[in-house]
Design an enzyme around this catalytic site. Structure first.
Site, PDB file in Angstrom:
ATOM      1  N   GLU A  51      -2.683  -4.915  -5.459  1.00  0.00           N
ATOM      2  CA  GLU A  51      -2.114  -6.180  -5.939  1.00  0.00           C
ATOM      3  C   GLU A  51      -1.010  -5.886  -6.948  1.00  0.00           C
ATOM      4  O   GLU A  51      -1.239  -5.112  -7.874  1.00  0.00           O
ATOM      5  CB  GLU A  51      -3.214  -7.033  -6.562  1.00  0.00           C
ATOM      6  CG  GLU A  51      -4.267  -7.418  -5.528  1.00  0.00           C
ATOM      7  CD  GLU A  51      -5.363  -8.329  -6.073  1.00  0.00           C
ATOM      8  OE1 GLU A  51      -5.291  -8.730  -7.241  1.00  0.00           O
ATOM      9  OE2 GLU A  51      -6.285  -8.648  -5.314  1.00  0.00           O
ATOM     10  N   ARG A 101     -12.904  -9.281  -4.402  1.00  0.00           N
ATOM     11  CA  ARG A 101     -12.046  -8.132  -4.680  1.00  0.00           C
ATOM     12  C   ARG A 101     -11.612  -7.488  -3.362  1.00  0.00           C
ATOM     13  O   ARG A 101     -12.430  -7.270  -2.469  1.00  0.00           O
ATOM     14  CB  ARG A 101     -12.799  -7.093  -5.512  1.00  0.00           C
ATOM     15  CG  ARG A 101     -12.953  -7.457  -6.992  1.00  0.00           C
ATOM     16  CD  ARG A 101     -11.624  -7.456  -7.748  1.00  0.00           C
ATOM     17  NE  ARG A 101     -11.792  -7.737  -9.157  1.00  0.00           N
ATOM     18  CZ  ARG A 101     -11.815  -8.961  -9.699  1.00  0.00           C
ATOM     19  NH1 ARG A 101     -11.667 -10.029  -8.933  1.00  0.00           N
ATOM     20  NH2 ARG A 101     -11.961  -9.128 -11.004  1.00  0.00           N
ATOM     21  N   HIS A 117      -4.150 -13.982  -5.573  1.00  0.00           N
ATOM     22  CA  HIS A 117      -5.281 -13.845  -6.509  1.00  0.00           C
ATOM     23  C   HIS A 117      -5.268 -14.982  -7.556  1.00  0.00           C
ATOM     24  O   HIS A 117      -5.104 -14.728  -8.757  1.00  0.00           O
ATOM     25  CB  HIS A 117      -5.247 -12.468  -7.197  1.00  0.00           C
ATOM     26  CG  HIS A 117      -6.582 -12.049  -7.742  1.00  0.00           C
ATOM     27  ND1 HIS A 117      -7.011 -10.760  -7.806  1.00  0.00           N
ATOM     28  CD2 HIS A 117      -7.606 -12.785  -8.273  1.00  0.00           C
ATOM     29  CE1 HIS A 117      -8.213 -10.699  -8.338  1.00  0.00           C
ATOM     30  NE2 HIS A 117      -8.609 -11.927  -8.626  1.00  0.00           N
TER      31      HIS A 117
HETATM   32  C1  GLV Z   1     -10.716 -12.676 -11.238  1.00  0.00           C
HETATM   33  O1  GLV Z   1     -10.610 -12.159 -10.184  1.00  0.00           O
HETATM   34  C2  GLV Z   1     -11.863 -12.540 -12.080  1.00  0.00           C
HETATM   35  O2  GLV Z   1     -12.629 -11.586 -11.910  1.00  0.00           O
HETATM   36  O3  GLV Z   1     -12.013 -13.373 -12.972  1.00  0.00           O
END
Ligand code: GLV
Ligand code: GLV
Length: 328
Positions: free
Chosen positions: A267, A238, A286
């Site tokens: 994001e 994160r 991501h």
């Molecule tokens: C993506 O970042 C997740 O937490 O699955």
């Protein structure tokens, strides 16, 4: 009457069809645009269940509006977008999608490490821009991965299978975690150390810790300064675990060599963001769990969790465990 599910993002027809067998399904119709806050707040009023994604902020306002809400199935392993305390207080089960994405996310984290170390994105742009004039001794020379030391911050399920991949590259594995991980130590020879030791020793510092009040802002300028000058920093968990200004300054000042980032403070990150202007930053939008197989498996897990809740069974991947106690 069938329970009502509100799906906050357009998902594939086959998953919608599965849901429609047992639920009244309403869905935000766009795939690449987030549901506006006011629409979420309106829809939750009638919903018995929400199927959500990580960009949805599920806070006390949402849970207070959701008078009939019983369950939130979040299509992610991370659930830092959800106020768990408020969910529990409103007797709402919160479920995530661990396990099905572990290998896929580890593949991406390791691919990002390789891409950053071997300058693969720069090299791919170089050839397509017609810049390749001749083989030359140090053309796009990167840094070795094999036999180096990987330092994994956050030795959960994903961290452990990243370590497994690192073992295949003959890397030395060190890790920092809230708890010792005996399986990783015995099976992979991973060595536990303090964060400061890890930062000082690792050639690759790989962040896979969940975002919590303890990990928020964990990587400041000081942490980058403790790393080797040749170190490469990878973040696949994160964004807010990292102070991005500090990372930018550390990269600019040559305090670390490069960074590979799949996650950001904001994001989507603005294309003008200073970090994205640096040659030694490899940035991805991501996509840790983004394979077709895994994304479908994550959606199926969400459906399984909804089914369990409405059949009064314990869901497989419940996050707020106190929910079960509150039902009786
Ligand atoms: C993506 O970042 C997740 O937490 O699955
Ligand atoms: C969860 O799957 C984790 O890797 O922390």
């Amino acid at each position: 009457m069938k329970p009502r599910v509100y799906v906050t993002r357009k998902i594939p027809g086959e998953i919608v069809a599965r849901l429609q067998e047992d639920y009244e399904v309403d869905m935000w119709p766009k795939e690449d645009v987030q549901v506006p806050r006011e629409i979420l707040l309106e829809k939750v009023k009638k919903a018995d269940a929400l199927l959500t994604v990580i960009s949805d902020r599920l806070d006390d306002e949402v849970f207070s509006a959701g008078e009939h809400l019983k369950v939130v199935a979040n299509m992610a392993v991370g659930y830092d977008n959800i106020d768990l305390e408020s969910a529990s207080r409103h007797n709402v089960a919160v479920c995530n999608t661990p396990d099905v994405l572990t290998d896929t996310t580890a593949d991406l984290a390791f691919a990002l490490l390789l891409a950053t170390a071997r300058r693969m994105i720069e090299a791919a742009e170089f050839i397509k821009e017609g810049k390749w004039k001749s083989w030359s001794p140090l053309l796009l020379a990167g840094t070795d991965v094999h036999h180096k030391t990987i330092g994994i911050v956050g030795m959960g399920k994903i961290g452990t299978v990243v370590a497994k991949r690192a073992a295949g590259f003959d890397m030395e594995i060190i890790y920092h975690n809230r708890n010792r991980h005996e399986v990783a130590e015995e099976m992979l020879g991973a060595r536990y150390c303090s964060l400061d030791e890890l930062l000082a020793e690792a050639d690759f510092v790989v962040c896979l810790a969940p975002l919590t009040s303890e990990t928020k802002g964990l990587f400041q300028r000081e942490q980058f300064q403790k790393m080797k000058k040749e170190a490469i920093f990878i973040n696949a968990s994160r964004g807010p675990i990292v102070n991005e200004d500090a990372l930018y300054e550390a990269l600019q000042a040559g305090e670390i060599a490069a960074a590979g980032l799949d996650v950001f403070n904001e994001e989507p990150i603005d294309a003008d963001h200073p970090l994205l202007q640096l040659k030694n930053v490899v940035a991805l939008p991501h996509i840790g769990s983004a394979t077709k197989e895994t994304r479908l498996a994550m959606m199926e897990t969400c459906c399984d969790n909804l089914d369990a809740i409405f059949a009064d069974r314990a869901p497989k991947t419940l996050v707020n465990k106190d929910f079960l106690g509150s039902r009786n």
